[in-house]
Design an enzyme around this catalytic site. Sequence first.
Site, PDB file in Angstrom:
ATOM      1  N   SER A   1       2.410  -0.237   6.293  1.00 29.27           N
ATOM      2  CA  SER A   1       3.502  -0.046   7.261  1.00 29.27           C
ATOM      3  C   SER A   1       4.473  -1.213   7.278  1.00 29.27           C
ATOM      4  CB  SER A   1       2.951   0.112   8.677  1.00 29.27           C
ATOM      5  OG  SER A   1       1.794   0.861   8.672  1.00 29.27           O
TER       6      SER A   1
ATOM      7  N   HIS B   1      -8.344   1.887  -3.951  1.00 30.01           N
ATOM      8  CA  HIS B   1      -9.307   1.690  -2.863  1.00 30.01           C
ATOM      9  C   HIS B   1      -9.919   3.055  -2.569  1.00 30.01           C
ATOM     10  CE1 HIS B   1      -9.726   0.585   1.708  1.00 30.01           C
ATOM     11  NE2 HIS B   1     -10.899   0.751   1.123  1.00 30.01           N
TER      12      HIS B   1
ATOM     13  N   GLY C   1      -8.896   4.801   6.964  1.00 28.20           N
ATOM     14  CA  GLY C   1      -8.520   6.197   7.204  1.00 28.20           C
ATOM     15  C   GLY C   1      -7.045   6.383   7.514  1.00 28.20           C
TER      16      GLY C   1
ATOM     17  N   ASP D   1      -7.290  -5.836   4.241  1.00 31.49           N
ATOM     18  CA  ASP D   1      -6.564  -4.569   4.265  1.00 31.49           C
ATOM     19  C   ASP D   1      -6.589  -3.968   5.672  1.00 31.49           C
ATOM     20  OD1 ASP D   1      -5.466  -2.101   3.686  1.00 31.49           O
ATOM     21  OD2 ASP D   1      -7.146  -1.395   2.482  1.00 31.49           O
ATOM     22  N   GLY D   2      -5.385  -3.803   6.216  1.00 29.67           N
ATOM     23  CA  GLY D   2      -5.253  -3.125   7.506  1.00 29.67           C
ATOM     24  C   GLY D   2      -4.595  -3.997   8.551  1.00 29.67           C
ATOM     25  N   GLY D   3      -3.453  -3.551   9.041  1.00 29.78           N
ATOM     26  CA  GLY D   3      -2.790  -4.259  10.134  1.00 29.78           C
ATOM     27  C   GLY D   3      -2.146  -5.572   9.739  1.00 29.78           C
TER      28      GLY D   3
ATOM     29  N   MET E   1     -12.115  -4.918   5.266  1.00 30.95           N
ATOM     30  CA  MET E   1     -11.265  -4.033   6.069  1.00 30.95           C
ATOM     31  C   MET E   1     -11.002  -4.681   7.423  1.00 30.95           C
ATOM     32  SD  MET E   1     -10.448  -1.488   4.219  1.00 30.95           S
ATOM     33  CE  MET E   1      -9.467  -0.758   5.531  1.00 30.95           C
TER      34      MET E   1
ATOM     35  N   GLY F   1      -3.027   4.361   8.100  1.00 36.02           N
ATOM     36  CA  GLY F   1      -2.154   3.201   8.137  1.00 36.02           C
ATOM     37  C   GLY F   1      -1.670   2.981   9.558  1.00 36.02           C
ATOM     38  N   GLY F   2      -1.031   1.847   9.773  1.00 35.39           N
ATOM     39  CA  GLY F   2      -0.379   1.601  11.055  1.00 35.39           C
ATOM     40  C   GLY F   2      -1.281   1.247  12.215  1.00 35.39           C
TER      41      GLY F   2
ATOM     42  N   MET G   1      -8.399   8.879  -0.166  1.00 34.03           N
ATOM     43  CA  MET G   1      -9.242   9.330   0.953  1.00 34.03           C
ATOM     44  C   MET G   1      -9.673  10.778   0.733  1.00 34.03           C
ATOM     45  SD  MET G   1      -6.978   7.903   4.094  1.00 34.03           S
ATOM     46  CE  MET G   1      -6.340   6.232   4.096  1.00 34.03           C
TER      47      MET G   1
ATOM     48  N   SER H   1       0.839  -1.204   0.000  1.00 31.29           N
ATOM     49  CA  SER H   1       0.000   0.000   0.000  1.00 31.29           C
ATOM     50  C   SER H   1       0.872   1.251   0.000  1.00 31.29           C
ATOM     51  CB  SER H   1      -0.908   0.018   1.233  1.00 31.29           C
ATOM     52  OG  SER H   1      -1.472   1.307   1.358  1.00 31.29           O
TER      53      SER H   1
ATOM     54  N   ASP I   1      -4.575   3.984  -1.797  1.00 30.37           N
ATOM     55  CA  ASP I   1      -5.607   4.405  -0.846  1.00 30.37           C
ATOM     56  C   ASP I   1      -6.010   5.855  -1.074  1.00 30.37           C
ATOM     57  OD1 ASP I   1      -6.059   2.125   0.926  1.00 30.37           O
ATOM     58  OD2 ASP I   1      -3.932   2.345   1.391  1.00 30.37           O
TER      59      ASP I   1
ATOM     60  N   MET J   1     -11.888   5.419  -0.745  1.00 32.72           N
ATOM     61  CA  MET J   1     -12.537   5.725   0.542  1.00 32.72           C
ATOM     62  C   MET J   1     -13.103   7.133   0.421  1.00 32.72           C
ATOM     63  SD  MET J   1      -9.642   4.005   2.966  1.00 32.72           S
ATOM     64  CE  MET J   1      -8.400   4.052   1.680  1.00 32.72           C
TER      65      MET J   1
ATOM     66  N   HIS K   1      -1.493  -1.137  -4.184  1.00 29.23           N
ATOM     67  CA  HIS K   1      -2.739  -0.717  -3.553  1.00 29.23           C
ATOM     68  C   HIS K   1      -2.696   0.795  -3.321  1.00 29.23           C
ATOM     69  CE1 HIS K   1      -6.330  -1.525  -1.076  1.00 29.23           C
ATOM     70  NE2 HIS K   1      -5.849  -0.620  -0.228  1.00 29.23           N
TER      71      HIS K   1
HETATM   72  C1  DX5 Z   1      -6.412   2.165   5.585  1.00 25.24           C
HETATM   73  C2  DX5 Z   1      -5.985   1.744   4.215  1.00 25.24           C
HETATM   74  C3  DX5 Z   1      -4.953   0.694   4.178  1.00 25.24           C
HETATM   75  C4  DX5 Z   1      -3.638   1.085   4.776  1.00 25.24           C
HETATM   76  C5  DX5 Z   1      -3.096  -0.120   5.456  1.00 25.24           C
HETATM   77  O1  DX5 Z   1      -7.490   3.023   5.471  1.00 25.24           O
HETATM   78  O2  DX5 Z   1      -7.096   1.269   3.481  1.00 25.24           O
HETATM   79  O3  DX5 Z   1      -4.736   0.232   2.851  1.00 25.24           O
HETATM   80  O4  DX5 Z   1      -2.681   1.520   3.853  1.00 25.24           O
HETATM   81  O5  DX5 Z   1      -2.015   0.268   6.211  1.00 25.24           O
HETATM   82  P1  DX5 Z   1      -1.318  -0.718   7.217  1.00 25.24           P
HETATM   83  O6  DX5 Z   1      -0.843  -1.879   6.395  1.00 25.24           O
HETATM   84  O7  DX5 Z   1      -0.231   0.102   7.772  1.00 25.24           O
HETATM   85  O8  DX5 Z   1      -2.345  -1.137   8.221  1.00 25.24           O
HETATM   86 ZN    ZN Z   2      -6.666   0.315   1.471  1.00 24.50          ZN
END
Ligand code: DX5
Ligand code: ZN
Length: 231
Positions: A191, A62, A138, A168-170, A133, A140-141, A33, A4, A31, A64, A29
């Site tokens: 991250s 993606h 919103g 996606d996420g964490g 999700m 990362g990390g 927003m 991402s 993101d 958002m 990927h």
């Molecule tokens: C969050 C994004 C994710 C984000 C994931 O809103 O949709 O794609 O980049 O980041 P990590 O991998 O750090 O959780």
């Molecule tokens: Zn994403």
Amino acid sequence: MAPSLLAADFSRLEEQVAGVEAAGAEVLHLDVMDGHFVPNISFGIPVIASLRKRSRMFFDAHLMIVDPMRYAEPFVKAGCDHLTFHIETVEAPDRVIEHFRSLGVSVGVSLNPTTPVESIEAIVDNVDMVLVMSVWPGFGGQTFIAEVLPKVEILRERLASHQRLEIDGGIDVDTVAEAARAGADVLVAGSAVFGKPDPVGAMKELHRLAQEAVKAGGGRVEPHAAKPSGD
Ligand code: DX5
Ligand code: ZN
């Protein structure tokens, strides 16, 4: 693995993308927003258009954003190969899917952590990918929300073999195995890739862990797997 871009160093985007691409990543990927659907603003059309000139990766956007219909065309013109919208943002998802398809891209639908599978039941057969999700969108990390894994398992069984299931996420070295084992086959990591001193090494390690987890058991449930003979 789908790295991402959100976690990349934005002053070195070309170099960062080229690194993961040369190492074999096929999906980038992206993101997007808007500060409305999610409480953050990331990047948009001009950044994607610039990267398109430098990369042959599959651009997985993606979205958002509250109005995916309105912005789909400029994102496709900027070079996205795929657009994912959030089911929470639209009233007529079938029309969104039709519009995205008319633009010549593949289509994904995303569910927030507490949005149930039933919310996409009417349209799930018409999408190329479902994005679950595993954090609130919103930022990362954030910490992986393991409570979404049963949803991944249900979707894996529900989807046809040609439909992708993205999480996606964490996603990191501690969570990638369980996500892959639950049936996700596109694993987004921000991250845990670009946030590391050696993004390519980190990405390869995540890929290795995911493959090992699938091989070790569980793994993807083939919805159309052949039944034993004599059945
Ligand atoms: C969050 C994004 C994710 C984000 C994931 O809103 O949709 O794609 O980049 O980041 P990590 O991998 O750090 O959780
Ligand atoms: Zn994403």
